[in-house]
Motif scaffolding. Structure first.
Motif, PDB file in Angstrom:
ATOM      1  N   HIS A 185       9.842  49.220 -23.433  1.00  0.00           N
ATOM      2  CA  HIS A 185      10.853  48.760 -22.952  1.00  0.00           C
ATOM      3  C   HIS A 185      10.145  48.781 -21.756  1.00  0.00           C
ATOM      4  O   HIS A 185       9.369  49.916 -21.056  1.00  0.00           O
ATOM      5  CB  HIS A 185      12.347  48.995 -22.449  1.00  0.00           C
ATOM      6  N   VAL A 186      10.279  47.806 -20.971  1.00  0.00           N
ATOM      7  CA  VAL A 186       9.957  48.127 -19.384  1.00  0.00           C
ATOM      8  C   VAL A 186      10.870  48.770 -18.515  1.00  0.00           C
ATOM      9  O   VAL A 186      11.615  48.988 -18.328  1.00  0.00           O
ATOM     10  CB  VAL A 186       9.799  46.514 -18.657  1.00  0.00           C
ATOM     11  N   ALA A 187       9.992  49.114 -17.909  1.00  0.00           N
ATOM     12  CA  ALA A 187      10.180  50.130 -17.169  1.00  0.00           C
ATOM     13  C   ALA A 187      10.690  49.878 -15.676  1.00  0.00           C
ATOM     14  O   ALA A 187      10.251  48.924 -15.199  1.00  0.00           O
ATOM     15  CB  ALA A 187       8.852  52.014 -16.934  1.00  0.00           C
ATOM     16  N   ASP A 188      11.215  50.260 -15.001  1.00  0.00           N
ATOM     17  CA  ASP A 188      12.606  49.784 -13.514  1.00  0.00           C
ATOM     18  C   ASP A 188      11.357  49.851 -13.099  1.00  0.00           C
ATOM     19  O   ASP A 188      11.554  48.731 -12.107  1.00  0.00           O
ATOM     20  CB  ASP A 188      13.779  50.832 -13.382  1.00  0.00           C
ATOM     21  N   ASP A 189      10.588  50.640 -12.598  1.00  0.00           N
ATOM     22  CA  ASP A 189       9.250  50.444 -11.636  1.00  0.00           C
ATOM     23  C   ASP A 189       8.410  49.721 -11.737  1.00  0.00           C
ATOM     24  O   ASP A 189       8.243  49.080 -11.042  1.00  0.00           O
ATOM     25  CB  ASP A 189       8.478  51.997 -11.448  1.00  0.00           C
ATOM     26  N   ASP A 190       8.066  49.192 -13.057  1.00  0.00           N
ATOM     27  CA  ASP A 190       7.974  47.854 -13.551  1.00  0.00           C
ATOM     28  C   ASP A 190       8.485  46.587 -12.884  1.00  0.00           C
ATOM     29  O   ASP A 190       7.666  45.341 -12.628  1.00  0.00           O
ATOM     30  CB  ASP A 190       6.864  48.063 -14.594  1.00  0.00           C
ATOM     31  N   TYR A 191       9.901  46.344 -13.027  1.00  0.00           N
ATOM     32  CA  TYR A 191      10.662  45.540 -13.130  1.00  0.00           C
ATOM     33  C   TYR A 191      10.277  45.018 -11.772  1.00  0.00           C
ATOM     34  O   TYR A 191      10.801  43.976 -11.570  1.00  0.00           O
ATOM     35  CB  TYR A 191      12.026  45.441 -13.559  1.00  0.00           C
ATOM     36  N   THR A 251      12.823  41.374 -21.664  1.00  0.00           N
ATOM     37  CA  THR A 251      12.000  41.770 -22.804  1.00  0.00           C
ATOM     38  C   THR A 251      11.453  43.008 -22.489  1.00  0.00           C
ATOM     39  O   THR A 251      10.489  43.570 -21.295  1.00  0.00           O
ATOM     40  CB  THR A 251      11.573  40.779 -22.828  1.00  0.00           C
ATOM     41  N   ALA A 252      11.570  43.736 -23.645  1.00  0.00           N
ATOM     42  CA  ALA A 252      10.620  44.506 -23.685  1.00  0.00           C
ATOM     43  C   ALA A 252       8.910  43.730 -23.718  1.00  0.00           C
ATOM     44  O   ALA A 252       8.876  42.581 -23.574  1.00  0.00           O
ATOM     45  CB  ALA A 252      10.381  45.505 -25.202  1.00  0.00           C
TER      46      ALA A 252
END
Length: 132
Positions: free
Chosen positions: A123-129, A49-50
């Motif tokens: 949206h969730v940044a790749d670094d956060d994911y 999700t965002a």
């Protein structure tokens, strides 16, 4: 009592999700005083999700795969099938599949007078994911 027809599966909107996500309505909003909404959400590997929050909180019950659930402080929970997570009202969070596997959960929320009570953010940044 009424047996309700099953609504068609819908693709998750790109404004709300990264990757491929499918949504099946289980319980749609009924007239007041009911506010319950329940959906089954299926995430392809890496989909998520965002960032978002819910006016009355949200309960997620993982039914397949391992869910990743993140909070603004950087915490990421790994949630297994059969486990349930409650997110309090207003808490910004995200949830999705691990990079290598599908994930499915039931999402239970109480709607508001004007909708489902969700506030969708970036949206969730790749670094956060990918945070360890």
């Amino acid at each position: 009592m009424i047996i309700e027809p099953k609504p068609a599966t819908v693709k998750g909107p790109v404004d709300w999700f990264t990757g491929d996500v499918w949504i099946d309505a289980i319980a749609t909003r009924k007239p007041a005083p009911s506010r319950m909404i329940a959906v089954r959400v299926r995430f392809a590997p890496g989909a998520r999700t965002a960032w978002h929050s819910h006016a009355h909180g949200q309960t997620l019950h993982v039914t397949a795969g391992i869910a990743l659930m993140g909070t603004r402080d950087g915490t990421i929970l790994r949630v297994h099938p059969g486990q349930t997570v409650y997110t309090p009202p207003g808490e910004e969070h995200w949830h999705g599949a691990t990079p290598g596997d599908f994930m499915e959960h039931l999402a239970l929320v109480e709607g508001t007078a004007d909708g489902d009570g969700a506030t969708w953010l970036e949206h969730v940044a790749d670094d956060d994911y990918h945070r360890p």
